[in-house]
Design an enzyme around this catalytic site. Sequence first.
Site, mmCIF file in Angstrom:
data_model
loop_
_atom_site.group_PDB
_atom_site.id
_atom_site.type_symbol
_atom_site.label_atom_id
_atom_site.label_comp_id
_atom_site.label_asym_id
_atom_site.label_seq_id
_atom_site.Cartn_x
_atom_site.Cartn_y
_atom_site.Cartn_z
ATOM 1 N N ARG A 261 0.724 -1.084 -0.001
ATOM 2 C CA ARG A 261 0.039 0.092 0.137
ATOM 3 C C ARG A 261 0.858 1.165 -0.059
ATOM 4 N NH1 ARG A 261 -4.870 -1.896 3.961
ATOM 5 N NH2 ARG A 261 -5.208 -4.096 2.831
ATOM 6 N N ARG A 276 2.097 0.624 10.076
ATOM 7 C CA ARG A 276 1.601 0.884 9.034
ATOM 8 C C ARG A 276 3.081 0.831 8.122
ATOM 9 N NH1 ARG A 276 -2.723 3.805 7.681
ATOM 10 N NH2 ARG A 276 -3.232 4.228 9.983
ATOM 11 N N GLU A 348 -6.929 -1.755 14.811
ATOM 12 C CA GLU A 348 -7.291 -2.918 13.814
ATOM 13 C C GLU A 348 -6.536 -3.845 13.539
ATOM 14 O OE1 GLU A 348 -8.551 -0.925 10.173
ATOM 15 O OE2 GLU A 348 -8.552 -2.770 8.986
ATOM 16 N N SER A 351 -10.362 -6.876 9.511
ATOM 17 C CA SER A 351 -11.630 -6.273 9.017
ATOM 18 C C SER A 351 -12.413 -7.262 8.082
ATOM 19 C CB SER A 351 -11.096 -4.990 8.139
ATOM 20 O OG SER A 351 -12.265 -4.187 7.763
ATOM 21 N N ARG A 390 0.602 -6.769 12.216
ATOM 22 C CA ARG A 390 0.088 -6.308 13.381
ATOM 23 C C ARG A 390 0.067 -7.383 14.450
ATOM 24 N NH1 ARG A 390 -4.252 -1.333 11.659
ATOM 25 N NH2 ARG A 390 -2.541 -0.355 10.319
#
Length: 425
Positions: A261, A276, A348, A351, A390
């Site tokens: 990303r 991130r 998070e 999801s 994560r």
Amino acid sequence: MLSIGYIRENEDEIRKMLANRSNNADLDKLIELDEKRRIFTQEIDDFRHERKELSKQIGLLKKNGEDAEKEMEKAAELNNELASLEEKQRETDEEYQNLILTFPNIPDESVPIGKDDSFNREEKKWGVKPEFTFEVKSHDALAEKLGIIDFNRATKIAGSRFATMVGTGAKLERALINFMLDVHTHEHNYTEIMPPVIVNSKSLTGTGQLPKFEEDLFKLNYRDYYLIPTAEVPVTNHFADEILSEDDLPVKFVAYTPCFRSEAGSYGQDTKGLIRQHQFNKVELVKFAHPDKSWQELEALLADAEEILQELGLHYRVVTLSTGDMGFASAKTYDIEVWLPSFNTYREISSCSNFTDFQARRASIRYKDKSTGKNNFVHTLNGSGLAVGRTVVAILENYQQEDGTVIVPEVLRPYMGGMDKISPE
RNA sequence: GGAGAGGUGCUGGAGUGGUCGAACAGGGCUGCCUGCUAAGCAGUUGCGGGGGCAACUCCGCCGAGGGUUCGAAUCCCUCCCUCUCCGCCA
């Protein structure tokens, strides 16, 4: 993509939905273009019909050795008019297609209405927050001390937002991937697949990343190629342009892939550590479900993802994203948020969404209804099970000891050669 | 990357300019027949879109996009993909 027929008949509902999502897609323009498009289509159809008849006549006349000059002139005239109409239709249709692709999915009634994440609804909590009798360290501080993640060298060889896992760090990452894949394939009956991590723009349009979110993606400087932001893209498009048998539903896939990303627009956020990254590993669950079953499949999907956290003994909560916070293609999204002591908050880690027929319509994924023989769109769902990077963060932070070592959760030990504690390398 | 061959419906496979959405075969479905199975007989069987309450009707689709023509699955161009051989490579 929404059904244009549905939009036409439920204009008010769509207008309200767009407001709830803080989306400014131009509904009036869409309806206008749709009408224009249909009028053009009708006119063009009529012209083509006439031309077809004329051509038939010409064929017959010539066969009988008769003169067809008049008919051929007439046909040429028709073609002139047709060409200009077709040009107008092409333009209208292109504009219409581009516009309808920017309309988001309709949230389910159970989704809380609100403009941002402060309206998300907490559904449940699992486990308890770990108590520490010492000052907790952040995962990146712990990892650097332990010598299991090298951020500086990753920055040297690639840039910011990259990490190199070293020694036990690399092994932990791999152990988690294998553990997650094993649970989902052996206990939850998902079929493991390993798809391409480079996809074309058609696939990205199918799942909804394009055309609106191009800036979030890494585009390759070769052909029409992009790095995947999530395995959702290649795995959902696995059945693009196909018609499945009703008996095959639901189809359940689990895929481990790296994800890429650009993180454009997140400057200054989570700049430290593994939270991130431009590249991260994820184990993704994807389902193709019968429309009547997709909501129960969503609950099952969530439970499948939750089980990973439960087996790892990590405290978490589940929230339902509000209309303003949920993704473009989703009808309902549950986020699983894991407790991170150094952040003193939940973050998070998964999801889970039901996209209803939104992606299926874009990617044309259908099933044949046995009783009616009609082709209907399937419902697609997906959820992280889980984001691996994560998960590493959560384990390091939640299992840290006062001396800077980290206890290995029991279920991972078989995957780590029996190691029960991570000590400095 | 080079040389060649090819992409047609659920499948195999015809079709090289006119009434072809497409012969024929297989498969599927529906009847009939049938002790069961198999076989046989008859019928039926693509996708998308527009119009109509409906019976129905019209348009588009033979890898994709352009072009030639009154008319294209058929001719021309570009691209994509598959296969064979060579080169290169993990």
